[in-house]
Design an enzyme around this catalytic site. Structure first.
Site, PDB file in Angstrom:
ATOM      1  N   ASP A 114       0.986  -1.232   0.158  1.00 50.35           N
ATOM      2  CA  ASP A 114      -0.015   0.164  -0.108  1.00 50.35           C
ATOM      3  C   ASP A 114       0.955   1.270   0.043  1.00 50.35           C
ATOM      4  O   ASP A 114       2.028   1.121   0.182  1.00 50.35           O
ATOM      5  CB  ASP A 114      -0.953   0.008   1.090  1.00 50.35           C
ATOM      6  N   GLU A 143      -9.631  -1.696   5.122  1.00 47.61           N
ATOM      7  CA  GLU A 143     -10.139  -1.334   6.181  1.00 47.61           C
ATOM      8  C   GLU A 143     -11.578  -2.037   6.504  1.00 47.61           C
ATOM      9  O   GLU A 143     -12.067  -2.607   5.563  1.00 47.61           O
ATOM     10  CB  GLU A 143     -10.778   0.360   6.225  1.00 47.61           C
TER      11      GLU A 143
HETATM   12  C1  GLP Z   1      -0.532   0.451   8.697  1.00 45.37           C
HETATM   13  C2  GLP Z   1      -0.007  -0.396   7.505  1.00 45.37           C
HETATM   14  C3  GLP Z   1      -0.507  -1.797   7.758  1.00 45.37           C
HETATM   15  C4  GLP Z   1       0.220  -2.473   8.788  1.00 45.37           C
HETATM   16  C5  GLP Z   1      -0.505  -1.510  10.024  1.00 45.37           C
HETATM   17  C6  GLP Z   1      -0.050  -1.652  11.271  1.00 45.37           C
HETATM   18  O1  GLP Z   1      -1.847   1.034   8.735  1.00 45.37           O
HETATM   19  N1  GLP Z   1      -0.760   0.005   6.294  1.00 45.37           N
HETATM   20  O2  GLP Z   1       0.118  -2.604   6.456  1.00 45.37           O
HETATM   21  O3  GLP Z   1       0.081  -3.609   9.156  1.00 45.37           O
HETATM   22  O4  GLP Z   1      -0.181   0.038   9.621  1.00 45.37           O
HETATM   23  O5  GLP Z   1       1.235  -0.859  11.794  1.00 45.37           O
HETATM   24  P1  GLP Z   1       2.248  -1.230  12.967  1.00 45.37           P
HETATM   25  O6  GLP Z   1       2.982  -2.413  12.646  1.00 45.37           O
HETATM   26  O7  GLP Z   1       2.848   0.030  13.062  1.00 45.37           O
HETATM   27  O8  GLP Z   1       1.329  -1.631  14.205  1.00 45.37           O
END
Ligand code: GLP
Length: 241
Positions: free
Chosen positions: A67, A143
């Protein structure tokens, strides 16, 4: 489903990196699906170290990221292009012309999504997809919503996602409101999926994703239907030993 419970973040990062390294060793020209967020940072650090030590060779690997925020250029320090370059690509011997991240500056995200999925398919699909999980159950930026969305597509971010990710920006107002994300088709078609979840704030949603009903309200729950899912998790947070 194979579940690997780790004592702490260090162990989880080593286990996840080992799954990725063994994929690359078994198939040097494999296609990796990569993720951002704080969770994979330790995994990427291990891969960089092992590459430096000559244990893993990424020279023939191709990668597609999940993404990107809409409106951020690749040079913006909170773009996922920038994240990948600084946390992984610059630290391993991958050919950066073979690394792909959705275009956050695309004028027509729908045509970009179609082209991104077609590109992945033309390379034979993803061999191993790495995923983190958002506190609301999102994977990539898929989402919670009323239906699983198959293609790479434009999403409007939930407020709780913007709040969770605001820690990386100077204020929540700077967090983009939209993103482009790989959809469930390319994720579920990956031959292997590696899901990571670390920290006490991820345990409830991880349980819901793995043991609750399969529902687009918990996007990660679709992974219950994947034939080769490896889950690496630890209850302790990233800053706990
Ligand atoms: C973002 C990304 C996801 C990721 C998520 C969790 O929103 N788009 O791919 O898994 O955050 O992030 P973190 O690993 O910082 O908790």
């Amino acid at each position: 489903m194979r579940i690997i419970r780790c004592e702490n973040y260090k162990e989880a990062s080593e286990k996840a990196a080992a799954v990725i390294a063994s994929q690359v060793i078994q198939k040097p020209d494999c296609v990796l699906g990569l993720a951002t967020g704080s969770t994979p940072l330790g995994t990427y650090a291990n891969l960089a170290k092992w590459c430096d030590e000559g244990l893993v060779d990424f020279s023939k690997v191709m990668s597609f990221n999940l993404d990107e925020y809409m409106g951020l250029s690749p040079e913006h320090d909170q773009s996922y292009h920038y994240f990948m370059k600084h946390n992984l690509f610059d630290k391993i011997n991958i050919d950066q012309s073979r690394t792909f991240v959705p275009d956050g500056l695309a004028e027509d995200p729908s045509s970009v999504g179609e082209a991104y999925d077609a590109h992945i398919a033309s390379e034979g699909g993803i061999d191993l997809q790495l995923l983190g999980i958002g506190r609301n159950g999102h994977i990539g930026f898929n989402e919670p919503c009323d239906e699983f969305v198959a293609p790479t597509h434009l999403v409007t971010l939930k407020e709780n996602t913007r709040e969770a990710n605001a820690r990386f920006f100077t204020s929540i107002d700077e967090v983009p409101t939209q993103a482009i994300t790989m959809g469930m088709k390319s994720i579920m078609q990956a031959r292997k999926v590696l899901l990571m979840a670390c920290g006490p704030d991820k345990m409830e949603i991880l349980k819901a994703a793995l043991e609750g009903p399969v529902t687009p309200q918990v996007p990660a729950s679709i992974l219950q239907l994947h034939k080769d899912l490896v889950v690496v998790y630890c209850e302790r947070g990233q800053d706990e030993a």
